[in-house]
Design an enzyme around this catalytic site. Structure first.
Site, PDB file in Angstrom:
ATOM      1  CE  LYS A  73      38.437  41.530  55.737  1.00 36.80           C
ATOM      2  NZ  LYS A  73      37.887  40.886  54.463  1.00 36.80           N
ATOM      3  CG  ASP A 107      35.260  38.608  53.314  1.00 41.18           C
ATOM      4  OD1 ASP A 107      34.369  38.194  52.239  1.00 41.18           O
ATOM      5  OD2 ASP A 107      35.585  39.616  53.582  1.00 41.18           O
ATOM      6  CD  GLN A 137      42.350  32.900  50.336  1.00 36.89           C
ATOM      7  OE1 GLN A 137      42.765  31.807  50.770  1.00 36.89           O
ATOM      8  NE2 GLN A 137      42.560  34.253  50.944  1.00 36.89           N
ATOM      9  NE  ARG A 158      33.157  36.761  47.657  1.00 38.69           N
ATOM     10  CZ  ARG A 158      33.121  37.366  48.987  1.00 38.69           C
ATOM     11  NH1 ARG A 158      34.283  37.268  49.815  1.00 38.69           N
ATOM     12  NH2 ARG A 158      32.064  37.580  49.620  1.00 38.69           N
ATOM     13  CE  LYS A 161      42.938  37.102  38.463  1.00 42.73           C
ATOM     14  NZ  LYS A 161      43.715  38.319  37.497  1.00 42.73           N
ATOM     15  CB  ALA A 163      43.789  39.827  49.201  1.00 41.85           C
ATOM     16  CE  LYS A 175      48.123  40.294  36.445  1.00 44.49           C
ATOM     17  NZ  LYS A 175      46.854  39.627  37.075  1.00 44.49           N
ATOM     18  CG  HIS A 202      38.076  44.354  40.247  1.00 42.13           C
ATOM     19  ND1 HIS A 202      38.828  44.035  41.278  1.00 42.13           N
ATOM     20  CD2 HIS A 202      37.030  44.734  40.987  1.00 42.13           C
ATOM     21  CE1 HIS A 202      38.488  44.139  42.448  1.00 42.13           C
ATOM     22  NE2 HIS A 202      37.145  44.752  42.221  1.00 42.13           N
TER      23      HIS A 202
END
Ligand code: FAD
Length: 279
Positions: A73, A107, A137, A158, A161, A163, A175, A202
């Site tokens: 991070k 990240d 993101q 990667r 969505k 966080a 959303k 997920h």
């Protein structure tokens, strides 16, 4: 010691327990992305200490046959202390990864860090091609342009969505809009790239879309999910031949990470409680 209720999401406090978790997860053909828990350091000392801990983890991981890599991070490596501190520590960790053949993910944190993180990633990717990856993101309005700029950078991407709660001005907050931006991001990646695509989600719909795009365009991709979340789906996808990686945090700062997982989704607590009670 980590109580059983939290150990569903955290691979122990020490590298040894994280390696044991990796070994068990690899048995199901799922790779493990290890993250030493720690973030938002405002002093140089803990950032340097975590960079050293990653160097040592990477050297030990490189000596094993485990299918594992790491994810760092920016705020753990000192981005809040200064961009130079982060760039220096990040480069140290990536150099260790290159030396021991261990892949290094980065990240992405809140939007105030995006520019600095992108810049540091672009630099290390040029120096260590295809040995590094970056999270992007979908909820940020800037991400489409960032992805376009990153397409030719030799590193994995990667797509998640997002966080972090960001202002309406810079981010999609509904959303449905975030989901649509995620779909667009996936389409762009599969359209333009033939490798280095990671689906960090997920969401069955996004995972199905990635499979469909792969079928249409080809292109190597992997699915990444968190430890303790949809693990049956992780195993099923791997058994179907999809490359699957599980992001597994470890370390003594597990409490705030566990709370975050529970806040995100109350079912996580119910599930963990059922696992503990055996019901
Ligand atoms: P959501 O939009 O939350 O949910 C969509 C659907 O997925 C649900 O309807 C359900 O069907 C399924 N689902 C989701 N969660 C669960 C659950 N707990 N149990 C069962 N089903 C579930 N964010 C960042 O900002 N920066 C990062 O660096 C970053 N790295 C990440 C790395 C990985 C490997 C992953 C998986 C996520 C990462 N994230 C990161 C978090 C990400 O941004 C999202 O906040 C998080 O993944 C939730 O979005 P989602 O796509 O998984 O699904």
């Amino acid at each position: 010691m980590i109580p059983p209720i939290a150990s569903r999401f955290v691979a122990g406090e020490e590298p040894a327990t994280a390696f044991e978790h990796t070994r068990q997860t690899n048995a199901d053909d799922v790779g493990v992305i290890l993250n030493l828990l720690g973030e938002h350091y405002h002093e140089r000392a803990p950032a340097d200490a975590d960079a050293a801990a990653y160097e040592s983890l990477i050297a030990d991981l490189g000596k094993t046959e485990l299918d594992g890599c790491v994810s760092v991070k920016p705020s753990q490596l000192g981005i809040d202390v200064g961009p130079d501190v982060f760039a220096e520590n990040y480069r140290r960790v990536v150099a260790a990864g290159a030396e021991h053949d261990v892949f290094v993910w980065c990240d992405m944190e809140d939007a105030t860090t995006t520019d600095t993180t992108l810049e540091a990633f672009t630099e290390v990717a040029a120096e260590y091609p295809w040995q590094v990856g970056l999270c992007v993101q979908a909820n940020l309005r800037r991400t489409r342009a960032d992805l376009e700029a990153l397409l030719d950078v030799p590193g994995k991407l990667r797509l998640v969505k997002g966080a972090y709660d960001e202002d309406e001005e810079i981010a999609y907050t509904e959303k449905t809009a975030v989901d649509e931006a995620y779909r667009e991001g996936l389409r762009l990646l599969f359209d333009a790239r033939d490798r280095g695509i990671a689906v960090g989600s997920h969401d069955p719909e996004m995972i199905a879309l990635a499979a469909e795009l792969h079928e249409r365009h080809g292109g190597d991709y992997e699915v990444q999910m968190l430890m303790g979340v949809r693990e049956e789906a992780q195993r099923r996808l791997a058994s179907e031949g999809v490359e699957v990686w599980q992001y597994a945090p470890y370390g003594d700062k597990w409490l705030s990470y566990f709370y975050r997982r529970v806040r995100e989704r109350k079912e996580n607590l119910a599930f963990a409680a059922r696992a503990v009670l055996g019901v």
